[in-house]
Design an enzyme around this catalytic site. Sequence first.
Site, PDB file in Angstrom:
ATOM      1  N   ASN A  96      32.038  44.542  43.620  1.00  0.00           N
ATOM      2  CA  ASN A  96      33.288  44.037  43.063  1.00  0.00           C
ATOM      3  C   ASN A  96      33.919  45.069  42.138  1.00  0.00           C
ATOM      4  O   ASN A  96      33.244  45.654  41.288  1.00  0.00           O
ATOM      5  CB  ASN A  96      33.064  42.717  42.314  1.00  0.00           C
ATOM      6  N   ARG A 109      32.855  57.560  55.760  1.00  0.00           N
ATOM      7  CA  ARG A 109      33.243  58.945  55.500  1.00  0.00           C
ATOM      8  C   ARG A 109      33.304  59.276  54.007  1.00  0.00           C
ATOM      9  O   ARG A 109      33.076  60.428  53.621  1.00  0.00           O
ATOM     10  CB  ARG A 109      34.606  59.254  56.150  1.00  0.00           C
ATOM     11  N   GLY A 149      27.972  33.402  45.910  1.00  0.00           N
ATOM     12  CA  GLY A 149      28.415  33.165  47.276  1.00  0.00           C
ATOM     13  C   GLY A 149      29.899  33.393  47.468  1.00  0.00           C
ATOM     14  O   GLY A 149      30.414  33.228  48.582  1.00  0.00           O
ATOM     15  N   ASP A 173      28.474  36.603  35.047  1.00  0.00           N
ATOM     16  CA  ASP A 173      29.876  36.949  34.743  1.00  0.00           C
ATOM     17  C   ASP A 173      30.633  35.675  34.360  1.00  0.00           C
ATOM     18  O   ASP A 173      31.809  35.501  34.680  1.00  0.00           O
ATOM     19  CB  ASP A 173      30.541  37.631  35.936  1.00  0.00           C
TER      20      ASP A 173
END
Length: 376
Positions: free
Chosen positions: A220, A228, A250, A275
Amino acid sequence: MAKTAFTCDQIFDGHAMHGNAAILVEDGVCLGVVKQDAVPAGVSVEAVAAWCLSPGFVDLQVNGGGGAQFNDQVNVDGIATICAGHARYGTTSVMVTLITDTADCSRRAVEAAIAAQAANVPGFLGLHLEGPHLSLAKKGAHSADLVRPMTVADLDFLIEAKSKLNHLMMTLAPESVTEAQVRALSGAGVRISLGHSACDAETAKRYTEAGACMVTHLFNAMSPLDHRTPGLAAAALLDARLMTGIIPDGIHVHPDMMRIALRAMGGPRMFAVTDAMATIGTDMTSFDLNGRKILRENGRLTLADGTLAGADIDMAACVKNLHELVGLPLEDALAMATSIPALALGVDDVGRLTQGSRADIVAIDQQFGVRLLPVA
């Protein structure tokens, strides 16, 4: 003071699961885990009706709880309310987190943390400053008007703050801090976590060499895995020097991505963070952050434009998701909420039930309901 043995069919000590065991406790300190038939004579025995006993949970990223948002209640009472709000869900060690705010608010947050530490506020472990030195490109729900580069005055202030705090953690982006600043902060004992950054993997490696040791909420608000141009997420997976938090609600990360990350990382380097915001333990449907309304609906916290703004989950639910959604063995799920975050922060007296650790004990039922054991 008399010793007590808490017995249960399953006891997780932070590292391994023990069957038919007992936790020996004296004066609020753990003396170790033994088999029930090895409890010394004369020790008071208390049988606990639970599926499992575990160390109290350790959460390194808690923005609010119990109705209090730290940015809006930057004082000892706010810290105490947040810690108490999460104790209801088994979290006994909290890094109270300030989301990007003004320099004055950061100053008051440090003052509040120092006062809370002096007052031995139950559950308070230390202060996590998430910003304001982040990347505008990956600011997420952080206010763009408050994101800014680190100055010499900021650096001096933070080093002084750490001299008065047992534990200070910072989420920083290479876009807003120099390697020299990270080196100085790390040298002063600040735990540096890379996050809210669009940096590439090579830059992340340089900042890790400068002293960063963690990554904030994996996947996040960071440069993603790309075949790449591997970004910060790739660095987190591959660099054994980095430990990383993840939000297992989830919503922030798909369970398959958590499985991939765990396999790629190998050893115990990933830990759960909530969080969490003010909503935990309340029926709030919204609250304000930096003058913007955060909406709560169906387990999500978002800005009006749909941007995720923290999480609406407690640590007991995180452990449940890790076990049931991700498919981890119970002991591995519990480790991600106990001993691994403690290791990431560099503390050895919480997150485990071994000799000399704090006797923070959580009783867990099979529905992942929790209660803290009263330990004298």
